[in-house]
Scaffold this active site. Structure first.
Site, PDB file in Angstrom:
ATOM      1  N   ARG A 118     -30.622  62.924 -16.522  1.00 57.94           N
ATOM      2  CA  ARG A 118     -30.177  63.099 -15.138  1.00 57.94           C
ATOM      3  C   ARG A 118     -30.985  62.250 -14.163  1.00 57.94           C
ATOM      4  NH1 ARG A 118     -30.620  68.706 -14.524  1.00 57.94           N
ATOM      5  NH2 ARG A 118     -32.562  68.434 -13.402  1.00 57.94           N
ATOM      6  N   TYR A 160     -14.933  57.266   8.866  1.00 61.50           N
ATOM      7  CA  TYR A 160     -14.065  57.480   7.697  1.00 61.50           C
ATOM      8  C   TYR A 160     -13.635  58.955   7.665  1.00 61.50           C
ATOM      9  CZ  TYR A 160     -13.161  57.603   2.585  1.00 61.50           C
ATOM     10  OH  TYR A 160     -12.629  57.755   1.339  1.00 61.50           O
ATOM     11  N   ASP A 205     -22.765  54.003   7.609  1.00 61.64           N
ATOM     12  CA  ASP A 205     -21.858  53.708   6.508  1.00 61.64           C
ATOM     13  C   ASP A 205     -21.583  52.211   6.600  1.00 61.64           C
ATOM     14  OD1 ASP A 205     -19.633  53.228   4.891  1.00 61.64           O
ATOM     15  OD2 ASP A 205     -18.862  55.257   5.157  1.00 61.64           O
ATOM     16  N   LYS A 227     -16.018  50.278  -3.519  1.00 57.89           N
ATOM     17  CA  LYS A 227     -15.313  49.188  -2.847  1.00 57.89           C
ATOM     18  C   LYS A 227     -15.867  47.838  -3.339  1.00 57.89           C
ATOM     19  CE  LYS A 227     -13.312  52.640  -0.877  1.00 57.89           C
ATOM     20  NZ  LYS A 227     -13.744  53.264   0.351  1.00 57.89           N
TER      21      LYS A 227
END
Ligand SMILES: *Cc1c(COP(=O)(O)O)cnc(C)c1O
Length: 407
Positions: free
Chosen positions: A74, A128, A200, A225
Site C-alpha cells: 500500500r 470542475y 487544480d 487526462k
C-alpha cells in the site's frame, strides 16, 4: 511519522529535480528513472506486490513506510515511487507527490489534508463539477463550509476572507468556461494571511503553468487526462511545497490510498511523451479555435489564448502554453440542435474526460454549476478536446456540423 522518512523522500525529490542543467523536456524523459529502482530496463518494472518480505524480524522492525523503502504494498513500490518522483521533478519548488486512484480522489484528499471542521473554504465558481459536489456534500457533512467566488476576482478575494477561512481553491482556466485566474494576486493575499492555496492544474499541467513556482502550496492533477494521455487509465496526483508534505503523506496513509501497478506503469509511459503531445495538442487546438472564431454560427470561442476568453491577458502573462481543451458558444439554437451537431461529427467522439490522443465533443450547461456568478451566453455550449488528428480533417468535420446548425 518522524523526519527520517521525510528526509528520505526530500533527498529523492532533490536528486531528480536537481539541475539547472536539465531543461523541461530532458526532465520529462529522465526524472524518476533511478537505477536502483528500475534496474537495467528503461521503464520501471511493474511490481505486483502486497506483502513485502523481510529476511529477519530485526529488518522488519527497522523498516518504515517511506518512498524508496520496501515496507508494504500500500505504501508503494519502485513503480509508484518512480512516477511520483518524476511528477515532483516537473514542478519546480515542490518537495513530493502522492498518487491517488483518480483525479477526483486527489481533489478530495488534498482538501481533507488542509481543512478541519469549522473551517471555511473559498472555492472558485468555475470549478470542475465533481469538485463542487465534494464541497457541497462531503465537506459540508464534516462541518466545513464552502464559499464560491468569481474566477476573475483577483486580489479582491481579500474581502471574502474571514476568521474561519483556511484555504483557497483555484482552477485556472476554469472547467467548461475557461476563465483564467490571477493566481499570483490570490496567492499573495493568501500568503499574507497564512491561508493555504490549492490549484487544480489539470488543463495546463506543470509544463504550461508551474503552479508551485507561482507560489501555490498544493498542485493537483487528474493524471487521467494529459499525463496518462491515452484514455486508458484513471489516476490523480497531489504535489506539494514543503509546508504540506507531512500532512499529505499522513492523509494518503490514513485513508489507505493506493494505485495499481499496471496503471502506474501505463501513466509513467504516457508521461515520457507529455512534452511532444502537449505541443501538438496546443498547435492543433489553436488552428481549430482560430477557424471556429470566424464562423457565423459561433458566438464566442472560450480558449485562454484567444482574446475573447475572460482573463486572456493573465494567460499571456503567466502561462507557457495552452492545451487542447476549449469551448465554443453557439449563436442561438437549443440543446436539440446542439445534439444534432455533435451526433453527426465523424472525427469527434462523444464521451467524458479528455487529454487522450483523440478528439472529443461534449455538450455542457455551465449555468447548472454556478452560484457566485450567473452564467449567461448567446446559445448552447460545446466543449471540444482537440486530439492529434490532422486539424484540417477536424475543421472540415466541424464545418459540416456547423452547416447543419440553424443560425
Ligand atoms: C477530469 C477532471 C478531474 C477528475 O479526474 P478523474 O480522474 O476523472 O477523477 C479533476 N479536475 C479536472 C479539471 C478534470 O477535468
Amino acid at each position: 511519522m518522524g523526519r527520517r522518512s521525510g528526509d528520505a523522500q526530500g533527498d529523492g525529490a532533490r536528486v531528480s529535480g536537481e539541475g539547472s542543467d536539465r531543461r523541461r523536456d530532458t526532465t520529462i524523459v529522465q526524472a524518476g528513472r533511478r537505477r536502483e529502482w528500475i534496474g537495467a530496463a528503461v521503464n520501471p518494472p511493474t511490481w505486483h506486490a502486497s506483502t513485502i518480505l523481510f529476511d529477519t524480524v530485526a529488518e522488519m522492525e527497522a523498516a518504515a513506510p517511506a518512498d524508496g523503502t520496501f515496507y508494504y504494498g500500500r505504501h508503494g513500490t519502485p513503480t509508484t515511487w518512480a512516477l511520483s518522483e518524476a511528477l515532483t521533478a516537473l514542478e519546480p519548488g515542490a518537495v513530493g507527490t502522492r498518487l491517488f486512484p483518480s483525479g477526483a480522489a486527489a481533489v478530495a484528499m488534498a482538501l481533507l489534508a488542509v481543512l478541519r471542521p469549522g473551517d471555511e473554504l473559498l472555492m472558485v465558481d468555475s470549478a470542475y463539477g465533481p469538485t463542487r459536489a465534494i464541497c457541497d456534500s462531503e465537506l459540508k457533512r464534516l462541518g466545513i463550509t464552502t464559499r464560491y467566488y468569481d474566477p476573475l476576482i483577483g486580489a479582491d478575494i481579500a474581502a471574502l476572507i474571514g476568521d474561519k477561512t483556511r484555504a483557497i481553491f483555484l482552477e485556472s482556466p476554469g472547467s467548461l468556461t475557461f476563465e483564467v485566474q490571477d493566481v499570483p494576486a490570490i496567492v499573495a493575499v493568501a500568503r499574507e494571511r497564512g491561508i493555504a492555496t490549492l490549484i487544480d492544474n489539470t488543463w495546463a499541467t506543470p509544463l504550461f503553468f508551474p503552479a508551485i513556482a507561482a507560489g501555490v502550496d498544493i498542485s493537483i492533477l487528474a493524471c487521467t487526462k494529459y499525463i496518462g494521455g491515452h484514455s486508458d487509465l484513471m489516476m490523480g496526483s497531489v504535489t506539494v511545497s514543503e509546508r504540506w508534505w507531512d500532512r499529505l503523506r499522513q492523509v494518503f496513509r490514513m485513508y489507505g490510498q493506493a494505485v495499481g501497478p499496471d496503471d502506474a506503469a501505463a501513466c509513467a509511459r504516457g508521461l515520457r511523451t507529455l512534452g511532444v503531445r502537449m505541443e501538438r495538442h496546443q498547435a492543433n487546438a489553436l488552428t481549430v479555435a482560430n477557424w471556429l472564431a470566424n464562423q457565423p454560427q459561433v458566438a464566442r470561442v472560450l480558449h485562454p489564448a484567444l482574446a475573447d476568453c475572460p482573463g486572456h491577458a493573465l494567460w499571456s502573462r503567466d502561462f507557457k502554453g495552452s492545451s487542447g481543451l476549449f469551448s465554443i458558444i453557439l449563436n442561438g439554437g437549443d440543446a436539440a440542435a446542439r445534439a444534432a451537431l455533435i451526433d453527426g461529427l465523424e472525427h469527434f467522439a462523444i464521451g467524458y474526460s479528455w487529454g487522450g490522443y483523440e478528439s472529443l465533443a461534449v455538450p455542457a450547461d455551465p449555468e447548472r454549476l454556478r452560484s457566485a456568478t450567473p452564467w449567461q451566453a448567446e446559445g448552447p455550449l460545446v466543449r471540444l478536446h482537440i486530439g492529434l488528428e490532422d486539424p484540417d480533417d477536424l475543421i472540415e468535420d466541424l464545418a459540416r456540423g456547423l452547416a447543419r446548425y440553424p443560425a
